[in-house]
Design an enzyme around this catalytic site. Structure first.
Site, PDB file in Angstrom:
ATOM      1  N   TYR A 120       0.931  -1.223   0.091  1.00  0.00           N
ATOM      2  CA  TYR A 120      -0.040  -0.021  -0.042  1.00  0.00           C
ATOM      3  C   TYR A 120       0.802   1.284  -0.060  1.00  0.00           C
ATOM      4  O   TYR A 120       0.417   2.329   0.053  1.00  0.00           O
ATOM      5  CB  TYR A 120      -0.893   0.192   1.230  1.00  0.00           C
ATOM      6  CG  TYR A 120      -2.041  -0.865   1.036  1.00  0.00           C
ATOM      7  CD1 TYR A 120      -3.411  -0.445   0.753  1.00  0.00           C
ATOM      8  CD2 TYR A 120      -1.819  -2.409   1.363  1.00  0.00           C
ATOM      9  CE1 TYR A 120      -4.368  -1.409   0.528  1.00  0.00           C
ATOM     10  CE2 TYR A 120      -2.979  -3.038   1.316  1.00  0.00           C
ATOM     11  CZ  TYR A 120      -4.238  -2.769   0.825  1.00  0.00           C
ATOM     12  OH  TYR A 120      -5.075  -3.553   0.752  1.00  0.00           O
ATOM     13  N   ASP A 199      -1.162 -18.029   3.378  1.00  0.00           N
ATOM     14  CA  ASP A 199      -2.126 -18.859   2.645  1.00  0.00           C
ATOM     15  C   ASP A 199      -2.619 -20.111   3.580  1.00  0.00           C
ATOM     16  O   ASP A 199      -3.901 -20.336   3.652  1.00  0.00           O
ATOM     17  CB  ASP A 199      -1.393 -19.383   1.374  1.00  0.00           C
ATOM     18  CG  ASP A 199      -0.155 -19.942   1.871  1.00  0.00           C
ATOM     19  OD1 ASP A 199       0.323 -19.713   2.805  1.00  0.00           O
ATOM     20  OD2 ASP A 199       0.480 -20.679   0.598  1.00  0.00           O
ATOM     21  N   ASP A 227     -11.062  -9.479   6.572  1.00  0.00           N
ATOM     22  CA  ASP A 227     -12.548  -9.752   5.782  1.00  0.00           C
ATOM     23  C   ASP A 227     -12.967 -11.240   5.631  1.00  0.00           C
ATOM     24  O   ASP A 227     -14.120 -11.601   5.877  1.00  0.00           O
ATOM     25  CB  ASP A 227     -12.346  -9.241   4.339  1.00  0.00           C
ATOM     26  CG  ASP A 227     -12.888  -7.970   3.951  1.00  0.00           C
ATOM     27  OD1 ASP A 227     -12.651  -6.984   5.115  1.00  0.00           O
ATOM     28  OD2 ASP A 227     -13.358  -7.711   2.989  1.00  0.00           O
TER      29      ASP A 227
END
Ligand code: ATP
Ligand code: MG
Length: 326
Positions: A120, A199, A227
């Site tokens: 980001y 993962d 999320d």
């Protein structure tokens, strides 16, 4: 000392759930001074800008900010506001509540996401017609800061597990550095420390969320994994969040302005009230924060429910019930 709280309801249901949270805070009688600020779509229409300088300054100078939601102008409002409080940590609890349908009812975990760098950082380049690159920025100082925050959060909130999400087998240097910073801070507290490939962690979180407490993540991993965990507990109307800076912080629900139900008085105020509880924790009112969370938990279990949870109660009914439970 009086604490000055900036209150920025914004658009849509922000204007309905923020007042509910303020009612709860006022009932605690902690002598907070609430100062209102304007931001969002309606402000842009009236004045041409979604986030007036005075609102930015209000958040920057307050001890803490409660933010509701912004509609179309969300990026113009919330990104600068997070910057106004110099937020380096994004804290997102995902907790299932008794009586509320959840994919995994035993979920009770908190993501502590590094909020300033990683992918980001905005370092992207078109090198040739064929080649575009992204630079992933990881610094020792920011990694150390998020690690210290995460472990302190675990201690302060009684979590017995701290997990660091990484992919240092592939991103050897960047996540290697992130891991080293976490390892340097770990081991000083009363928790079990673990490292997990992000993962594999995604899969394990879905199958056994009860194995996890605080999960410290680099920026993008924190975005995605939080999320994912939100999906396990169900209900956008239940998820609070905090953006923590060195001497300031902003608290907001994970949900947005919900234009489809705005103005009907049926928004679930729980996420916003739980965000206010996070603010209380952050400001050192841990006892009061627990009281508020317990009250919300009791109402979710067998109090009135808004339509998103299958009931027909209003925002006001639920807020009233929370106040009674307090
Ligand atoms: P925005 O652009 O502001 O994010 P959105 O359309 O994405 O708006 P969200 O606020 O993200 O809307 O909500 C997505 C869905 O969840 C909507 O159907 C909304 O009604 C519902 N929802 C979100 N928050 C709540 C809440 N507090 N109470 C009840 N329903 C909610
Ligand atoms: Mg949305």
């Amino acid at each position: 000392m009086t604490h000055r709280i900036a209150v920025i309801p914004g658009d849509g249901i922000g204007g309905e759930v923020v007042p509910a949270a303020i009612e709860v805070l006022e009932a605690l009688d902690l002598g907070f001074e609430f100062v209102d600020g304007e931001a969002g779509d309606y402000v842009k229409e009236e004045r041409g800008e979604a986030l007036p300088q005075e609102t930015y300054d209000l958040a920057a100078e307050a001890d803490a900010t409660l933010f509701g939601a912004a509609g179309e102008t969300a990026a113009d409002v919330i990104l600068p506001l997070r910057e106004a409080v110099d937020s380096f940590a994004n804290v997102r609890p995902a907790r299932a509540y008794p009586g509320v349908d959840a994919v995994k009812p035993a979920t009770d975990l908190v993501f502590v996401r590094e909020n300033t760098e990683g992918v980001y950082a905005g370092i992207e380049d078109d090198l040739t017609d064929d080649v575009t690159t992204l630079t992933r920025l990881i610094t020792e100082s920011a990694s150390r800061r998020i690690a210290e925050f995460g472990f302190e959060y675990a201690e302060a909130n009684g979590f017995s597990d701290v997990t660091v999400a990484h992919k240092a087998n592939v991103m050897r240097k960047t996540d290697g550095r992130f891991l080293e910073a976490c390892e340097a801070v770990a081991g000083e507290g009363d928790y079990e420390y673990d490292e997990a490939l992000m993962d594999a962690l995604a899969m394990h979180l879905i199958m056994h969320p009860e194995d996890y407490g605080v999960v410290i993540c680099p920026n993008l991993a924190g975005d995605m994994l939080s999320d994912l965990a939100a999906g396990l507990v169900g209900g956008l109307g239940l998820l609070p969040s905090a953006n923590i800076g060195p001497d300031n912080a902003l608290f907001e629900p994970v949900h947005g302005s919900a234009p489809d139900i705005a103005g009907e008085g049926i928004a679930n105020p729980a996420a916003m009230i739980l965000s206010a509880a996070m603010m209380l924790d952050h400001m050192g009112y841990g006892g009061e924060a627990t009281q508020v969370r317990d009250a919300v938990t009791a109402v979710l279990e067998d109090g009135p429910r808004t339509p998103d949870l299958g009931g027909d109660a209003s925002t006001a009914d639920v807020t009233e019930a929370v106040l009674d439970a307090l």
